[in-house]
Design a protein around this motif. Structure first.
Motif, PDB file in Angstrom:
ATOM      1  N   LYS A 208     -21.307 -17.954 -64.877  1.00  0.00           N
ATOM      2  CA  LYS A 208     -20.237 -18.726 -65.819  1.00  0.00           C
ATOM      3  C   LYS A 208     -19.634 -17.632 -66.773  1.00  0.00           C
ATOM      4  O   LYS A 208     -18.538 -17.709 -67.029  1.00  0.00           O
ATOM      5  CB  LYS A 208     -21.067 -19.802 -66.573  1.00  0.00           C
ATOM      6  N   ASP A 209     -20.366 -16.404 -67.060  1.00  0.00           N
ATOM      7  CA  ASP A 209     -19.564 -15.719 -68.265  1.00  0.00           C
ATOM      8  C   ASP A 209     -18.916 -14.557 -67.519  1.00  0.00           C
ATOM      9  O   ASP A 209     -18.024 -14.079 -68.310  1.00  0.00           O
ATOM     10  CB  ASP A 209     -20.824 -14.788 -68.732  1.00  0.00           C
ATOM     11  N   LYS A 210     -18.698 -14.805 -66.232  1.00  0.00           N
ATOM     12  CA  LYS A 210     -17.639 -13.876 -65.480  1.00  0.00           C
ATOM     13  C   LYS A 210     -16.693 -14.556 -64.833  1.00  0.00           C
ATOM     14  O   LYS A 210     -15.726 -14.094 -64.229  1.00  0.00           O
ATOM     15  CB  LYS A 210     -18.478 -13.081 -64.130  1.00  0.00           C
ATOM     16  N   ILE A 211     -16.531 -15.744 -65.118  1.00  0.00           N
ATOM     17  CA  ILE A 211     -15.654 -16.955 -64.132  1.00  0.00           C
ATOM     18  C   ILE A 211     -14.093 -16.375 -64.457  1.00  0.00           C
ATOM     19  O   ILE A 211     -13.079 -16.577 -63.606  1.00  0.00           O
ATOM     20  CB  ILE A 211     -15.833 -18.122 -64.329  1.00  0.00           C
ATOM     21  N   ASP A 213     -13.098 -13.324 -65.584  1.00  0.00           N
ATOM     22  CA  ASP A 213     -12.814 -11.957 -65.354  1.00  0.00           C
ATOM     23  C   ASP A 213     -11.695 -11.707 -63.974  1.00  0.00           C
ATOM     24  O   ASP A 213     -11.761 -12.395 -63.048  1.00  0.00           O
ATOM     25  CB  ASP A 213     -14.093 -11.058 -64.973  1.00  0.00           C
ATOM     26  N   ARG A 214     -10.933 -10.720 -64.330  1.00  0.00           N
ATOM     27  CA  ARG A 214      -9.956 -10.250 -63.048  1.00  0.00           C
ATOM     28  C   ARG A 214     -10.817  -9.818 -61.970  1.00  0.00           C
ATOM     29  O   ARG A 214     -11.810  -9.138 -61.770  1.00  0.00           O
ATOM     30  CB  ARG A 214      -9.007  -9.174 -63.465  1.00  0.00           C
ATOM     31  N   PHE A 215     -10.220 -10.591 -60.568  1.00  0.00           N
ATOM     32  CA  PHE A 215     -10.689  -9.955 -59.314  1.00  0.00           C
ATOM     33  C   PHE A 215     -12.162 -10.708 -59.160  1.00  0.00           C
ATOM     34  O   PHE A 215     -12.824 -10.328 -58.157  1.00  0.00           O
ATOM     35  CB  PHE A 215     -10.954  -8.615 -59.142  1.00  0.00           C
ATOM     36  N   PHE A 216     -12.529 -11.431 -59.962  1.00  0.00           N
ATOM     37  CA  PHE A 216     -14.149 -11.846 -59.710  1.00  0.00           C
ATOM     38  C   PHE A 216     -13.989 -13.286 -59.151  1.00  0.00           C
ATOM     39  O   PHE A 216     -13.098 -13.958 -59.254  1.00  0.00           O
ATOM     40  CB  PHE A 216     -14.824 -12.484 -61.125  1.00  0.00           C
ATOM     41  N   ARG A 217     -14.759 -13.258 -58.159  1.00  0.00           N
ATOM     42  CA  ARG A 217     -14.961 -14.339 -56.958  1.00  0.00           C
ATOM     43  C   ARG A 217     -16.537 -14.920 -56.920  1.00  0.00           C
ATOM     44  O   ARG A 217     -17.114 -14.193 -56.909  1.00  0.00           O
ATOM     45  CB  ARG A 217     -14.441 -14.005 -55.637  1.00  0.00           C
ATOM     46  N   VAL A 218     -16.234 -16.286 -57.137  1.00  0.00           N
ATOM     47  CA  VAL A 218     -17.886 -17.018 -57.153  1.00  0.00           C
ATOM     48  C   VAL A 218     -18.338 -16.769 -55.794  1.00  0.00           C
ATOM     49  O   VAL A 218     -19.774 -16.225 -55.450  1.00  0.00           O
ATOM     50  CB  VAL A 218     -17.750 -18.332 -57.198  1.00  0.00           C
ATOM     51  N   LYS A 219     -17.643 -16.763 -54.590  1.00  0.00           N
ATOM     52  CA  LYS A 219     -18.061 -16.230 -53.221  1.00  0.00           C
ATOM     53  C   LYS A 219     -17.284 -15.154 -52.885  1.00  0.00           C
ATOM     54  O   LYS A 219     -15.969 -14.937 -52.945  1.00  0.00           O
ATOM     55  CB  LYS A 219     -17.692 -17.515 -52.568  1.00  0.00           C
ATOM     56  N   LYS A 220     -18.165 -14.023 -52.446  1.00  0.00           N
ATOM     57  CA  LYS A 220     -17.603 -13.061 -52.044  1.00  0.00           C
ATOM     58  C   LYS A 220     -16.813 -12.909 -50.620  1.00  0.00           C
ATOM     59  O   LYS A 220     -15.847 -12.208 -50.443  1.00  0.00           O
ATOM     60  CB  LYS A 220     -18.597 -11.803 -51.799  1.00  0.00           C
ATOM     61  N   SER A 221     -17.053 -13.915 -50.032  1.00  0.00           N
ATOM     62  CA  SER A 221     -16.413 -14.186 -48.475  1.00  0.00           C
ATOM     63  C   SER A 221     -15.112 -15.084 -48.972  1.00  0.00           C
ATOM     64  O   SER A 221     -14.400 -15.231 -47.914  1.00  0.00           O
ATOM     65  CB  SER A 221     -17.455 -14.981 -47.537  1.00  0.00           C
ATOM     66  N   SER A 222     -14.833 -15.494 -50.083  1.00  0.00           N
ATOM     67  CA  SER A 222     -13.671 -16.191 -50.236  1.00  0.00           C
ATOM     68  C   SER A 222     -12.465 -15.312 -49.970  1.00  0.00           C
ATOM     69  O   SER A 222     -12.187 -14.306 -50.353  1.00  0.00           O
ATOM     70  CB  SER A 222     -13.659 -16.816 -51.614  1.00  0.00           C
ATOM     71  N   GLU A 223     -11.241 -16.215 -49.423  1.00  0.00           N
ATOM     72  CA  GLU A 223     -10.016 -15.531 -48.958  1.00  0.00           C
ATOM     73  C   GLU A 223      -9.280 -15.070 -50.460  1.00  0.00           C
ATOM     74  O   GLU A 223      -8.142 -14.610 -50.280  1.00  0.00           O
ATOM     75  CB  GLU A 223      -9.367 -16.115 -48.209  1.00  0.00           C
ATOM     76  N   ASN A 225      -8.240 -13.940 -54.231  1.00  0.00           N
ATOM     77  CA  ASN A 225      -8.088 -12.510 -54.931  1.00  0.00           C
ATOM     78  C   ASN A 225      -8.914 -12.448 -56.224  1.00  0.00           C
ATOM     79  O   ASN A 225      -8.873 -11.249 -56.676  1.00  0.00           O
ATOM     80  CB  ASN A 225      -6.802 -12.010 -54.853  1.00  0.00           C
ATOM     81  N   GLY A 226      -9.441 -13.553 -56.637  1.00  0.00           N
ATOM     82  CA  GLY A 226     -10.101 -13.661 -58.154  1.00  0.00           C
ATOM     83  C   GLY A 226      -9.266 -13.557 -59.098  1.00  0.00           C
ATOM     84  O   GLY A 226      -9.714 -13.112 -60.021  1.00  0.00           O
ATOM     85  N   LEU A 227      -8.013 -13.856 -59.056  1.00  0.00           N
ATOM     86  CA  LEU A 227      -6.979 -13.428 -60.308  1.00  0.00           C
ATOM     87  C   LEU A 227      -6.419 -14.886 -60.622  1.00  0.00           C
ATOM     88  O   LEU A 227      -6.058 -15.061 -61.801  1.00  0.00           O
ATOM     89  CB  LEU A 227      -5.797 -12.951 -59.858  1.00  0.00           C
ATOM     90  N   GLY A 228      -6.824 -16.093 -60.050  1.00  0.00           N
ATOM     91  CA  GLY A 228      -6.383 -17.086 -60.349  1.00  0.00           C
ATOM     92  C   GLY A 228      -6.662 -17.719 -61.770  1.00  0.00           C
ATOM     93  O   GLY A 228      -5.573 -18.124 -62.856  1.00  0.00           O
ATOM     94  N   LEU A 229      -7.984 -17.792 -62.202  1.00  0.00           N
ATOM     95  CA  LEU A 229      -8.546 -18.276 -63.347  1.00  0.00           C
ATOM     96  C   LEU A 229      -8.268 -17.413 -64.575  1.00  0.00           C
ATOM     97  O   LEU A 229      -8.076 -17.654 -65.419  1.00  0.00           O
ATOM     98  CB  LEU A 229     -10.190 -18.658 -63.301  1.00  0.00           C
ATOM     99  N   SER A 230      -8.357 -15.962 -64.121  1.00  0.00           N
ATOM    100  CA  SER A 230      -8.114 -14.800 -65.175  1.00  0.00           C
ATOM    101  C   SER A 230      -6.538 -14.968 -65.463  1.00  0.00           C
ATOM    102  O   SER A 230      -6.503 -14.907 -66.712  1.00  0.00           O
ATOM    103  CB  SER A 230      -8.365 -13.695 -64.762  1.00  0.00           C
ATOM    104  N   ILE A 231      -5.676 -15.345 -64.596  1.00  0.00           N
ATOM    105  CA  ILE A 231      -4.344 -15.283 -65.183  1.00  0.00           C
ATOM    106  C   ILE A 231      -4.118 -16.425 -65.679  1.00  0.00           C
ATOM    107  O   ILE A 231      -3.365 -16.470 -66.904  1.00  0.00           O
ATOM    108  CB  ILE A 231      -3.207 -15.448 -63.634  1.00  0.00           C
TER     109      ILE A 231
END
Length: 262
Positions: A208-211, A213-223, A225-231
């Motif tokens: 939860k503390d990393k959610i 962060d840029r490029f962070f994905r809960v699931k590494k296999s997710s397609e 890019n880990g930018l949505g929440l950080s943006i």
């Protein structure tokens, strides 16, 4: 002389303060500036490294598909089509990532009066087909009096922030039994609150503390890019607001808090 001798590789190093006079205050100011520059430089380096790492994946997919196809002169039409589909998938992922990077680096002008209820409804309209395809019900609750709630900002960027969070809820609720995303809008005299809840997969407590962060994905296999929440987080901060992940045992809940225009 020590100040003049320092270079970029020594950012963050502190000068020894020997007095409390003007020279001492100069040392304090310089040390503070050195630490801020070091922090900014480190963040910039990490961003470039992370972005480069993310760009490698779609580029590798595209290159591998094209190399394999060009080397195999006996490839069938079916095999060629599969290779092109893989390359197209890489191009789409690269395009999404590029758009995300542009959003991060493009300055936002906060000059508009935004009706927040209309803005939320617009994002829901844009996401209805996606939610329907994933069998997720979208619900909107507007609490208190249904009045014109105005916030100052940029409607395109703020809309994108809200869109990202709702889309994220749909993605993690997809195809679950009786899955839903509920958006609730309430306000007090100073702030409007937009709560976005879903009953999909929970975010592990240790992540939860990393959610945001840029490029962070809960699931590494997710397609993704880990930018949505950080943006979304950065856009809402620019709008003098706040985005938090709330403690909710039964649902995943994000809350957006924005100041109301007086």
């Amino acid at each position: 002389s020590k100040i003049l001798d320092m270079d970029a590789n020594q950012l963050g190093q502190l000068l020894e303060k020997e007095s409390d006079d003007e020279v001492g205050r100069l040392v304090d100011n310089f040390n503070s500036m050195s630490l801020r520059l070091k922090d900014s430089f480190d963040k910039q380096q990490k961003f470039v490294q992370d972005a480069s790492h993310e760009l490698k994946t779609p580029l590798t997919i595209i290159q591998t598909s094209l190399d394999t196809t060009l080397e195999d002169s006996s490839a069938t039409k079916v095999e060629l089509r599969e290779a092109m589909m893989d390359a197209l998938k890489g191009v789409k992922r690269l395009k999404t990532l590029t758009n995300g990077l542009l959003q991060i680096t493009t300055p936002i002008k906060l000059s508009q009066k935004i009706n927040i209820i209309k803005l939320v409804k617009k994002q829901l309209d844009l996401l209805r087909e996606y939610s329907s395809r994933n069998k997720v019900k979208l619900k909107l609750n507007i609490g208190n009096d249904n009045k014109d709630l105005l916030v100052k900002g940029n409607s395109d960027s703020l809309g994108r922030a809200i869109y990202n969070i709702i889309e994220n809820g749909i993605k993690f609720s997809a195809n679950a039994i009786d899955s839903y995303v509920t958006i609730s809008i309430t306000f007090d005299k100073d702030f409007v609150y937009i709560s976005i809840k879903d009953n999909g997969e929970k975010i592990p407590e240790e992540l939860k503390d990393k959610i945001f962060d840029r490029f962070f994905r809960v699931k590494k296999s997710s397609e993704g890019n880990g930018l949505g929440l950080s943006i979304s987080f950065e856009i809402i901060m620019i709008h003098s607001g706040d985005l938090t992940l709330k403690n909710n045992p039964k649902e995943t809940e994000f809350e957006i808090k924005l100041p109301i225009m007086k």
